[in-house]
Write an enzyme that holds these catalytic residues in place. Structure first.
Site, PDB file in Angstrom:
ATOM      1  CE  LYS A  33     -30.975 -20.488 -80.050  1.00  0.00           C
ATOM      2  NZ  LYS A  33     -30.595 -21.620 -81.233  1.00  0.00           N
ATOM      3  CG  HIS A  44     -28.897 -24.042 -84.489  1.00  0.00           C
ATOM      4  ND1 HIS A  44     -29.163 -24.531 -83.297  1.00  0.00           N
ATOM      5  CD2 HIS A  44     -27.477 -23.500 -84.567  1.00  0.00           C
ATOM      6  CE1 HIS A  44     -28.120 -24.471 -82.495  1.00  0.00           C
ATOM      7  NE2 HIS A  44     -27.126 -23.798 -83.227  1.00  0.00           N
ATOM      8  CB  SER A 104     -22.903 -20.866 -75.471  1.00  0.00           C
ATOM      9  OG  SER A 104     -22.530 -22.094 -76.101  1.00  0.00           O
ATOM     10  CB  THR A 132     -29.627 -26.049 -77.679  1.00  0.00           C
ATOM     11  OG1 THR A 132     -29.342 -24.645 -77.601  1.00  0.00           O
ATOM     12  CG2 THR A 132     -29.712 -26.187 -79.444  1.00  0.00           C
ATOM     13  CE1 TYR A 184     -25.995 -26.966 -78.862  1.00  0.00           C
ATOM     14  CE2 TYR A 184     -24.250 -25.874 -78.139  1.00  0.00           C
ATOM     15  CZ  TYR A 184     -25.267 -25.856 -79.043  1.00  0.00           C
ATOM     16  OH  TYR A 184     -25.493 -24.932 -79.993  1.00  0.00           O
TER      17      TYR A 184
END
Length: 369
Positions: A231, A255, A107, A155, A129
């Protein structure tokens, strides 16, 4: 760990040991948690009709994800701040994934720098992100490339963080030893406790750009040669548009019920998205997977693989690498048993099974293999 014979056992033991605020941060969803519950209910409602007299003497859980072999059609989902549950954090989780031959998605909000995680080895993907600082986005992409990551997972379903009431009630904030390591610690917002508010949500409001759009995806494609995964796709129109842009994979995901409460379960969304994509890119299912049979259900509904999140965090919380690896072993064992019991030599063969959406409903025709 040997006494824990399913993911439910692992979760129960981990919940009993974790700090309540951390437990809620991991296990909670948005709003009334309707979508969180729906994810499980939708998978439980999928009934697979076994084939018999197949003469099948062997089966394999192996799969191919983004052109590379994997021991099963599963990748570890991106999960933030894994040092919250175990001091080994992301490195411990990466070791478990490497041991089991499945990809591990790191992440943006990992509590260990992405370069340190890469030293563990294995098949690594980096989750991105979309940040307000475009220069920092590009910096993260370059760092992932230089460290040997094999794919980028963007994402796309967090323009803002969904309101997670458990975190707000707890006034949840990161402890001092846990930071957003890839973002220089992430400043102080994620550590500043406020009654009735989530400090993690405060931090994401400051850092994330809510205006992510298709032109940004084109910009990202121009600045990297790594395969791209999107995603958070829930609408067949978005899936079709992504496939037409040459995206290598999409993740059908709500999510984990942590964004829009009241959104459909991911498993319900999968068949129409698979039809819209029509084989132009790989499809992964995220949200609610808890058993090996769930992995086979996902394949029957049209997925090439799944992402696993919370179950592995529960395992990590119990015993670090060994706990996460035990959870992966349970899932692989259950998947192998489900293959044998349905007469499927491989997970992809599940697409030929008849699916009963719920008890008493007429069977749907098998999907094209």
């Amino acid at each position: 760990m040997r006494a824990l014979v399913c993911v439910e056992d692992v979760e129960r033991e981990a919940r009993a040991r974790l700090d309540p605020g951390v437990r809620d941060f991991i296990g909670g969803g948005a709003g009334d948690e309707l979508t969180l519950a729906a994810n499980r209910a939708a998978l439980d409602a999928v009934r697979l009709a076994p084939r018999v007299l197949t003469g099948l003497a062997g089966w394999s859980t192996a799969a191919t994800l983004l052109g590379q072999p994997a021991a099963m059609p599963l990748a570890v989902a991106p999960m933030a701040y894994q040092k919250l549950v175990h001091p080994g954090g992301e490195r411990a989780m990466a070791r478990a994934a490497r041991q089991h031959g499945v990809p591990y998605t790191v992440s943006t909000l990992s509590s260990t720098p992405l370069e340190e995680i890469a030293t563990v080895g294995g098949d690594l993907w980096f989750q991105l992100y979309w940040l307000r600082d475009r220069g920092l986005v590009l910096e993260l992409v370059r760092r992932a490339e230089d460290a040997g990551y094999r794919a980028l997972m963007l994402t796309v379903d967090v323009p803002v963080m969904g309101r997670r009431r458990r975190d707000a009630r707890n006034g949840f904030a990161l402890p001092g030893g846990v930071t957003a390591a890839n973002l220089g610690g992430g400043g102080t917002a994620a550590h500043r406790r406020r009654p009735g508010a989530s400090a993690v949500a405060d931090h994401t409001r400051q850092a994330f750009d809510p205006a992510l759009g298709w032109p940004d995806l084109d910009w990202l494609r121009e600045h990297t040669t790594l395969p791209l995964i999107l995603k958070g796709v829930c609408d067949p129109r978005d899936a079709q548009r992504a496939a037409s842009r040459g995206i290598e994979a999409i993740v059908v995901s709500n999510h984990g019920g942590r964004q829009l409460d009241g959104a459909p379960a991911s498993a319900e969304l999968l068949p129409p998205i698979a039809d819209a994509v029509n084989g132009r890119c790989q499809i992964l299912l995220d949200s609610g997977i808890r058993t090996g049979t769930d992995i086979l259900r996902a394949a029957a509904l049209g997925a090439d693989g799944v992402l696993i999140g919370r179950p592995l965090l529960w395992g990590l919380a119990l015993q670090g690498t060994q706990g996460a690896a035990h959870t992966l072993s349970l899932l692989q064992t259950e998947l192998a048993e489900a293959l044998a019991l349905t007469g499927c030599p491989t997970p992809s063969a599940a697409r030929t099974l008849h699916i009963h959406p719920h008890p008493g409903a007429p069977p749907s025709p098998p999907r094209t293999a």
